[in-house]
Design an enzyme around this catalytic site. Structure first.
Site, PDB file in Angstrom:
ATOM      1  N   CYS A  64       0.792  -1.274   0.144  1.00 22.65           N
ATOM      2  CA  CYS A  64       0.012   0.096  -0.063  1.00 22.65           C
ATOM      3  C   CYS A  64       0.906   1.287  -0.049  1.00 22.65           C
ATOM      4  O   CYS A  64       0.419   2.341  -0.600  1.00 22.65           O
ATOM      5  CB  CYS A  64      -0.940   0.053   1.075  1.00 22.65           C
ATOM      6  SG  CYS A  64      -2.003  -1.156   1.194  1.00 22.65           S
ATOM      7  N   ARG A  91      -9.494  -4.155  -1.007  1.00 14.58           N
ATOM      8  CA  ARG A  91      -8.360  -3.870  -1.898  1.00 14.58           C
ATOM      9  C   ARG A  91      -9.013  -3.705  -3.183  1.00 14.58           C
ATOM     10  O   ARG A  91      -8.659  -3.980  -4.275  1.00 14.58           O
ATOM     11  CB  ARG A  91      -7.459  -4.892  -2.056  1.00 14.58           C
ATOM     12  CG  ARG A  91      -6.184  -5.046  -1.069  1.00 14.58           C
ATOM     13  CD  ARG A  91      -5.272  -4.049  -0.832  1.00 14.58           C
ATOM     14  NE  ARG A  91      -4.566  -4.703  -1.969  1.00 14.58           N
ATOM     15  CZ  ARG A  91      -3.491  -3.760  -2.704  1.00 14.58           C
ATOM     16  NH1 ARG A  91      -3.163  -2.523  -2.405  1.00 14.58           N
ATOM     17  NH2 ARG A  91      -2.599  -4.164  -3.642  1.00 14.58           N
TER      18      ARG A  91
END
Length: 218
Positions: free
Chosen positions: A58, A135
């Protein structure tokens, strides 16, 4: 989140968000203050989610988004990040990225510690308390409609360059009845809709020309 429909949604059943659906509105705290999703109406919006702060994949994505922010702006597309961690965690994460990696994150990141936003967008089922499925990337048009989405596992980084290309392709096909071929880039030729009558098909000069036709770049 202040969507009354979501507040009364049953906990035993839920429906994932589908392409063509209006996206659920919400108000949440972010690194830029309070954010309401409907405030982005009139602009394209890329709403991208993360399962946790301080994770390597991330972090790499946030750096890439920050470096491409001007390119999204040129397309008239806003960026809005989302992570299930708290606002305090977001702020500490952004400070670490700036201090150690030299990148300032210019877009807001909303908090979602209860997974309410994630559930509203179909990233997590009701009753689930883990965030590994959070996600997703939601491509939202100026009317507030989901026009494309992608979902990736936590181990695979997403391509910001591909998201830029997708936004450009969505804008190109929204303006007139054309389609973009595989790997299309702005300025490339487009595909035209196929003919659907026997006369048109039988009159075509090649057996593929009725369903595989290219059009001008612009």
């Amino acid at each position: 989140m202040d969507n009354p429909d979501m507040a009364t949604a049953p906990t035993s059943a839920w429906t994932p968000l589908r392409i063509g659906d209006p996206v659920p509105d919400f108000t949440a705290r972010s690194t830029h203050g309070m954010v309401r999703l409907s405030d982005y109406r009139g602009r394209w919006l890329l709403f991208f989610s993360h399962p946790a702060d301080f994770t390597p994949v991330c972090t790499s994505e946030f750096i890439a988004f920050a470096r491409a922010a001007d390119q999204f702006e040129e397309l008239g597309c806003s960026l809005l990040g989302h992570s299930v961690d708290s606002l305090f965690s977001h702020l500490a994460w952004l400070r670490a990225i700036r201090d150690d990696l030299g990148v300032t994150i210019p877009f807001p990141i909303v908090e979602d510690p209860t997974l309410e936003i994630a559930r509203a967008f179909g990233m997590a089922g009701y009753g689930e308390n883990h965030s590994s499925s959070v996600r997703a990337v939601c491509f939202i048009d100026p009317e507030g409609t989901l026009v494309a989405s992608t979902v990736y596992p936590i181990t695979v980084g997403r391509s910001v360059a591909e998201m830029l290309r997708t936004v450009a392709a969505l804008q190109r096909t929204a303006s007139e009845p054309v389609m973009t071929p595989e790997g299309w880039q702005p300025g490339d030729p487009v595909l035209l809709p196929p003919d659907f009558t026997a006369d048109e098909v039988l009159a075509s000069d090649r057996s593929t020309s009725w369903f595989f036709r290219t059009g001008p770049a612009e």
